[in-house]
Motif scaffolding. Structure first.
Motif, PDB file in Angstrom:
ATOM      1  N   THR A 291      53.998  79.577  49.153  1.00 28.45           N
ATOM      2  CA  THR A 291      52.731  78.865  49.308  1.00 28.45           C
ATOM      3  C   THR A 291      51.760  79.665  49.681  1.00 28.45           C
ATOM      4  O   THR A 291      52.023  80.883  49.906  1.00 28.45           O
ATOM      5  N   HIS A 292      50.779  79.244  49.135  1.00 29.84           N
ATOM      6  CA  HIS A 292      49.450  80.368  49.248  1.00 29.84           C
ATOM      7  C   HIS A 292      48.796  79.945  50.703  1.00 29.84           C
ATOM      8  O   HIS A 292      48.237  80.776  51.322  1.00 29.84           O
ATOM      9  N   TYR A 293      49.184  78.784  51.213  1.00 29.41           N
ATOM     10  CA  TYR A 293      48.560  78.310  52.470  1.00 29.41           C
ATOM     11  C   TYR A 293      49.468  79.005  53.670  1.00 29.41           C
ATOM     12  O   TYR A 293      50.570  78.303  54.033  1.00 29.41           O
TER      13      TYR A 293
ATOM     14  N   GLU B  34      55.068  76.822  45.096  1.00 22.80           N
ATOM     15  CA  GLU B  34      53.460  76.511  45.274  1.00 22.80           C
ATOM     16  C   GLU B  34      53.449  74.975  45.390  1.00 22.80           C
ATOM     17  O   GLU B  34      52.694  74.312  44.434  1.00 22.80           O
ATOM     18  N   PRO B  35      53.998  74.098  45.935  1.00 25.08           N
ATOM     19  CA  PRO B  35      54.129  72.670  45.648  1.00 25.08           C
ATOM     20  C   PRO B  35      52.985  72.114  46.073  1.00 25.08           C
ATOM     21  O   PRO B  35      52.532  70.998  45.747  1.00 25.08           O
ATOM     22  N   THR B  36      52.012  72.622  46.746  1.00 27.72           N
ATOM     23  CA  THR B  36      50.762  71.826  47.224  1.00 27.72           C
ATOM     24  C   THR B  36      49.514  72.280  46.745  1.00 27.72           C
ATOM     25  O   THR B  36      48.412  71.876  46.987  1.00 27.72           O
ATOM     26  N   ALA B  37      49.507  73.370  45.643  1.00 20.89           N
ATOM     27  CA  ALA B  37      48.252  73.643  45.048  1.00 20.89           C
ATOM     28  C   ALA B  37      47.773  72.256  44.324  1.00 20.89           C
ATOM     29  O   ALA B  37      48.671  71.836  43.634  1.00 20.89           O
ATOM     30  N   GLY B  38      46.592  72.044  44.528  1.00 24.53           N
ATOM     31  CA  GLY B  38      46.040  71.079  43.915  1.00 24.53           C
ATOM     32  C   GLY B  38      46.208  69.685  44.505  1.00 24.53           C
ATOM     33  O   GLY B  38      45.900  68.706  44.186  1.00 24.53           O
TER      34      GLY B  38
ATOM     35  N   ALA C  14      60.208  80.654  54.078  1.00 25.44           N
ATOM     36  CA  ALA C  14      59.086  80.741  53.328  1.00 25.44           C
ATOM     37  C   ALA C  14      59.162  82.213  52.504  1.00 25.44           C
ATOM     38  O   ALA C  14      59.520  83.044  53.117  1.00 25.44           O
ATOM     39  N   LEU C  15      58.846  81.981  51.274  1.00 26.27           N
ATOM     40  CA  LEU C  15      58.847  82.948  50.280  1.00 26.27           C
ATOM     41  C   LEU C  15      57.498  83.382  50.036  1.00 26.27           C
ATOM     42  O   LEU C  15      56.704  82.754  49.335  1.00 26.27           O
ATOM     43  N   LEU C  16      56.884  84.509  50.715  1.00 23.43           N
ATOM     44  CA  LEU C  16      55.240  84.696  50.350  1.00 23.43           C
ATOM     45  C   LEU C  16      55.007  85.979  49.792  1.00 23.43           C
ATOM     46  O   LEU C  16      56.029  86.961  49.720  1.00 23.43           O
TER      47      LEU C  16
ATOM     48  N   ARG D  53      49.176  66.238  51.040  1.00 27.07           N
ATOM     49  CA  ARG D  53      50.260  67.164  51.384  1.00 27.07           C
ATOM     50  C   ARG D  53      50.593  66.849  52.797  1.00 27.07           C
ATOM     51  O   ARG D  53      51.945  67.092  52.840  1.00 27.07           O
ATOM     52  N   MET D  54      50.139  66.453  53.581  1.00 25.35           N
ATOM     53  CA  MET D  54      50.795  66.014  55.125  1.00 25.35           C
ATOM     54  C   MET D  54      51.832  65.023  54.761  1.00 25.35           C
ATOM     55  O   MET D  54      53.123  65.294  55.266  1.00 25.35           O
TER      56      MET D  54
END
Ligand SMILES: Nc1ncnc2c1ncn2[C@@H]1O[C@H](COP(=O)(O)OP(=O)(O)O)[C@@H](O)[C@H]1O
Ligand SMILES: [Mg+2]
Length: 333
Positions: A213-215, A182-186, A57-59, A192-193
């Motif tokens: 990701t933001h999550y 950010e693949p799961t934004a929106g 992860a790159l945060l 997503r799962m």
């Protein structure tokens, strides 16, 4: 002549599995001033190694430089200085081989509106020279939940569907490294799962995965290694577990039978903070390296309080992230 042949051979010779899927040394990017905007240092001397096979992860907060980092790897942004290797191939000198090793899902939804998902994947496979017999168009569409939209025009797809189509597009040449910005934004939770199940399976089969990701919960659950960047600087990079242990912060919540108006003074001590929570619960925030839980329980007993419930909470990636970016901001203020 010989030199250029030698050069070409190097370019095409497969390197047997390097230890680092991605290796970046002193990478910097300054966007030149344009349209009245001052120049902007988006990456400042970042060195980073992403182990082969990892789920990485790159945060970083908005504007930290994550997309710049990824877009340099994708060949969409020119680095200002430094080096980057993908699967051992230099992104400039061995561009073709480097590109083949990586599949990138960009943050921006850039899709040709007049293609259907199936057409889009077929065109992409053609671009990468994937022979008909090796194509996995239907399998990929199925995995991203777009099988029933295979023949719909891209412009008729929802935002979440377009994003999943971009993931599919990055997969057609079976890259060794999959990068998701950010693949799961929106994208709604169920899909997503489904997306993560697929990506996790790819990772299990050996694909190295790099994601932003933001999550943070998502990153904590999925990723074995984490790097944090802030204002273009790398401020942490380690195994997720190691980083969390380094936090040295836990919380113990004890619910007691006796009604309390405030945390009893006799419970205050060295190495932890105690506060009263609603519901007659006491929260002890402590450093495991300084205080043992047994010591806190002993004090509670001595205060003649009856424990009716007890839970502990580890610090999570969110806490770590907030702490590190706050410290870094204070340092660079
Ligand atoms: N094409 C560009 N021109 C000028 N500045 C840019 C450009 N792209 C990004 N930036 C700036 O560089 C910084 C890093 O942006 P970005 O890499 O998109 O961060 P992140 O993906 O972490 O949100 C931001 O301050 C952003 O405004
Ligand atoms: Mg970004």
């Amino acid at each position: 002549m010989t030199a250029s042949i030698a050069q070409k051979r190097t370019d095409d010779t497969p390197i047997s599995a390097p230890d680092s899927a991605i290796e970046v040394k002193n990478l910097s990017k300054t966007y030149k001033s344009a349209f009245g905007q001052p120049e902007k240092i988006a990456l400042d001397n970042v060195s980073l190694s992403i182990p082969r096979g990892s789920f990485f992860a790159l945060l970083g907060p908005n504007g930290a430089g994550k997309s710049t980092f990824i877009n340099i790897l994708a060949g969409l942004v020119m680095k200002t200085s430094g080096d980057a290797k993908i699967w051992g191939y230099d992104i400039e000198d061995q561009m073709r081989a480097a590109r083949r090793a990586i599949g990138i899902v960009p943050q921006e939804l850039n899709l040709d509106p007049f293609f259907t998902p199936r057409e889009l994947l077929e065109v992409q496979a053609g671009l990468y020279g994937v022979p008909q017999s090796m194509r996995r168009t239907d399998e990929i569409l199925d995995a991203v939940g777009l099988a029933d939209k295979a023949k719909s025009y891209a412009r008729t797809l929802s935002g979440g569907m377009r994003r999943r189509l971009l993931v599919a597009k990055a997969m057609v040449h079976s890259p060794k490294i999959l990068v998701l910005d950010e693949p799961t934004a929106g994208v709604d939770i169920e899909l997503r799962m489904q997306l993560w199940d697929y990506v996790r399976e790819l990772n299990r089969m050996g694909t190295t995965v790099l994601l932003t990701t933001h999550y943070l919960e998502e990153a904590e659950e999925l990723c074995d290694k984490v790097a944090i960047i802030n204002k273009g600087n790398l401020i942490a990079c380690d195994e997720t577990k190691t980083l969390l242990n380094k936090m040295d912060a836990k919380e113990l919540i004890i619910t007691v039978a006796e009604p309390l108006e405030k945390a009893p003074d006799s419970l205050r001590g060295f190495g932890y903070n105690v506060t009263l929570l609603p519901g007659n619960s006491l929260s002890f925030q402590y450093s495991p390296s300084k205080v043992e839980i047994a010591k806190i329980l002993e004090l509670v007993n001595e205060a003649k309080l009856t424990i009716t419930d007890l839970t502990t909470k580890e610090s999570d990636l969110e806490d770590l992230f907030l702490r590190l970016t706050r410290e870094d901001n204070a340092q660079h203020a």
